[in-house]
Enzyme design. Sequence first.
Site, PDB file in Angstrom:
ATOM      1  N   THR A 298       0.804  -1.226   0.000  1.00  0.00           N
ATOM      2  CA  THR A 298       0.000   0.000   0.000  1.00  0.00           C
ATOM      3  C   THR A 298       0.837   1.275   0.000  1.00  0.00           C
ATOM      4  O   THR A 298       0.601   2.181  -0.801  1.00  0.00           O
ATOM      5  CB  THR A 298      -0.949   0.002   1.216  1.00  0.00           C
TER       6      THR A 298
ATOM      7  N   ASN B 128       5.474  -0.721   3.631  1.00  0.00           N
ATOM      8  CA  ASN B 128       4.650  -0.051   4.633  1.00  0.00           C
ATOM      9  C   ASN B 128       5.479   0.215   5.891  1.00  0.00           C
ATOM     10  O   ASN B 128       5.465   1.310   6.447  1.00  0.00           O
ATOM     11  CB  ASN B 128       3.428  -0.898   4.976  1.00  0.00           C
TER      12      ASN B 128
ATOM     13  N   LYS C 179      -7.131   4.718   5.551  1.00  0.00           N
ATOM     14  CA  LYS C 179      -5.749   4.507   5.989  1.00  0.00           C
ATOM     15  C   LYS C 179      -4.979   5.822   5.938  1.00  0.00           C
ATOM     16  O   LYS C 179      -5.069   6.563   4.956  1.00  0.00           O
ATOM     17  CB  LYS C 179      -5.049   3.500   5.073  1.00  0.00           C
ATOM     18  N   ASP C 180      -4.178   6.056   6.956  1.00  0.00           N
ATOM     19  CA  ASP C 180      -3.389   7.291   6.977  1.00  0.00           C
ATOM     20  C   ASP C 180      -2.455   7.375   5.776  1.00  0.00           C
ATOM     21  O   ASP C 180      -2.359   8.409   5.121  1.00  0.00           O
ATOM     22  CB  ASP C 180      -2.603   7.414   8.291  1.00  0.00           C
ATOM     23  N   ARG C 181      -1.744   6.296   5.453  1.00  0.00           N
ATOM     24  CA  ARG C 181      -0.792   6.342   4.342  1.00  0.00           C
ATOM     25  C   ARG C 181      -1.498   6.560   2.997  1.00  0.00           C
ATOM     26  O   ARG C 181      -0.911   7.111   2.070  1.00  0.00           O
ATOM     27  CB  ARG C 181       0.077   5.091   4.309  1.00  0.00           C
TER      28      ARG C 181
ATOM     29  N   ASP D 230      -9.240  -3.435   0.598  1.00  0.00           N
ATOM     30  CA  ASP D 230      -8.061  -4.163   1.051  1.00  0.00           C
ATOM     31  C   ASP D 230      -8.356  -4.947   2.324  1.00  0.00           C
ATOM     32  O   ASP D 230      -7.987  -6.124   2.451  1.00  0.00           O
ATOM     33  CB  ASP D 230      -6.915  -3.191   1.289  1.00  0.00           C
TER      34      ASP D 230
ATOM     35  N   HIS E 211      -8.128  -9.017   2.504  1.00  0.00           N
ATOM     36  CA  HIS E 211      -7.270  -9.732   3.449  1.00  0.00           C
ATOM     37  C   HIS E 211      -8.087 -10.679   4.327  1.00  0.00           C
ATOM     38  O   HIS E 211      -7.635 -11.777   4.666  1.00  0.00           O
ATOM     39  CB  HIS E 211      -6.519  -8.743   4.332  1.00  0.00           C
TER      40      HIS E 211
ATOM     41  N   HIS F 132      -2.151  -2.030  -5.680  1.00  0.00           N
ATOM     42  CA  HIS F 132      -1.644  -3.388  -5.879  1.00  0.00           C
ATOM     43  C   HIS F 132      -2.836  -4.291  -6.123  1.00  0.00           C
ATOM     44  O   HIS F 132      -3.985  -3.891  -5.933  1.00  0.00           O
ATOM     45  CB  HIS F 132      -0.845  -3.890  -4.677  1.00  0.00           C
TER      46      HIS F 132
ATOM     47  N   HIS G 174      -0.658  -9.833  -0.763  1.00  0.00           N
ATOM     48  CA  HIS G 174      -0.024  -9.279  -1.957  1.00  0.00           C
ATOM     49  C   HIS G 174       1.412  -8.937  -1.632  1.00  0.00           C
ATOM     50  O   HIS G 174       1.863  -9.076  -0.506  1.00  0.00           O
ATOM     51  CB  HIS G 174      -0.774  -8.024  -2.403  1.00  0.00           C
TER      52      HIS G 174
END
Length: 555
Positions: A87, A108, A169-171, A313, A317, A361, A494
């Site tokens: 990610t 990550n 997600k923060d990222r 995501d 998962h 991804h 992934h």
Amino acid sequence: MKQLLFTILCTLYVSLPVFSQTGNKIKKQIPFMTEAPKLVVGIVVDQMRYDYLTRFYSQFGEGGFKRLMNDGFQCANNHFNYIPTYTGPGHASVFTGTTPQNHGIISNYWYNKFEKQQVYCAGDPSVAVIGSDSEAEKMSPHRMKTTTFADQNRLHTQMRGKSVGIAIKDRGAILPAGHAANAAYWFRGKEEGNWITTSYYLNKLPKWVSNFNTSRKVDTYLKTWNSLYDLKTYIQSGPDDSPYENGYKGKNKPTFPYDLAKLKDENEGYDIIKYTPYGNSLTADFAIAALKGEDLGTDAITDVLTVSFSSTDYVGHNFGVNSKEIQDTYLRLDKDLGRLLNALDKQVGKGKYTLFLTADHGAVHVPGYLKSQKIPAGYFNADSLKTDIVNFTKQKFGLDNLIEEVDNDQVFFDYDRIATSNIATTTIEDAIAEFLLKKDKINKVFTRSQLESTEYVNGIASLIQNGYHQKRSGDVIFVMDPATIAYPTKGSTHGSGLNYDTHVPLLFYGKGINKGKTYKKTHIIDIAPTISAMLGIAFPSGATGYVLPFVFTIE
């Protein structure tokens, strides 16, 4: 009025006659759009395989994915050109136009050999959290070394064009929006259920964000998750009760329906929403609120809005890429995309914004399922690998502590220890490479010396090299067999350089975009240069991708 000087210069430029080398007047060539879009929207769908577009197409409505596919331009052979496909690197690569080799987001999390600890791609202990009391939310883009096209747009417009990033997600919010962003917002679940940011961007939450949090829209999604349509029509996915799915704590079987209010307390409170399609719905709600709250796309200065849908995501998962749950998640995302597009039409104006949609991804089928279908796949036990390598080097060289860490399929050496050992680093590299190649389920091994002395132009070696950062990466890198993962036996993951992880959608839509489709191979790093070329702005500082001229028209 804000872009008066820019407009005058554009008008003067395009009004000048253009002559050939023989002095004959030729057709005017305009190198960029004379009227830029009011807003560029970059959408990333987390863990979206390309074939989700085709598998679920028949059940999509007309206003979401189909609208983008049929009224925009589709690059149907679009791939990541590096390893690892995670990610953090994915979001950074989409918006910087380059690979981890240059932007530095190599995973990550990764082992920082200078700090002697694992670090997070967006972690920043120097900032304060705004909107939450949690110390775990200290984030910024400071670890990303190059600019994004949003940064370049900010610079080009003398910081008048806004850049805002949004994701669960923060990222997924921080890296796309860039270093010079006005704001990035992400979701703090647990016991809070609020959208937050940090002091890197703001000293307090804007009123519109506080109002959104106060509205408790999030609580409306603590409801029962049942399939959008009759499960009998979900013929593009496996059985609802599958041995390859995890599910939620507090429910015996991973089968519809899921009472989220009932399951909340056993599943990290509001975090359970992340693991359902309602996390995407909440993201769409917040993005639509941001359009008005941030006043995006309402003047002649181009703004940038980045939106990452993270819940795909989490669901992948948890349940795997062949699950009924993943199919339902994409059918619901299709409707959320439609809502967002309608909001853009209303606020910015149809035909006045440019949008692209891609993924960070893909994902692999659950190896257990593949094996049941006689397709090569498996699991790799990485728990004891560091111990095995440490014991091997001790036996081979008679020394302790040559290995500092094994992380992200990379072996990190202790340089201080090696400096006092009188053993050449290359000797240790070669020995460990040979040792690892003898391991079951390890397919390829590359050393630092190989990656720094040889330029690979194709194959897995090239992908490894593109993802290899000289200062941050390790000294030996290994690659597992196809469809082999270091992961639990349920759910998908992934990270590889194989097609199931690299082949992702790329759709362009809106102002300046052609209608059409290509099967030419494109790469994820081509997006940022293409958008930059459309806007007539400088490319991101480290961009290595190519402009895709067949995607757009110059007006």
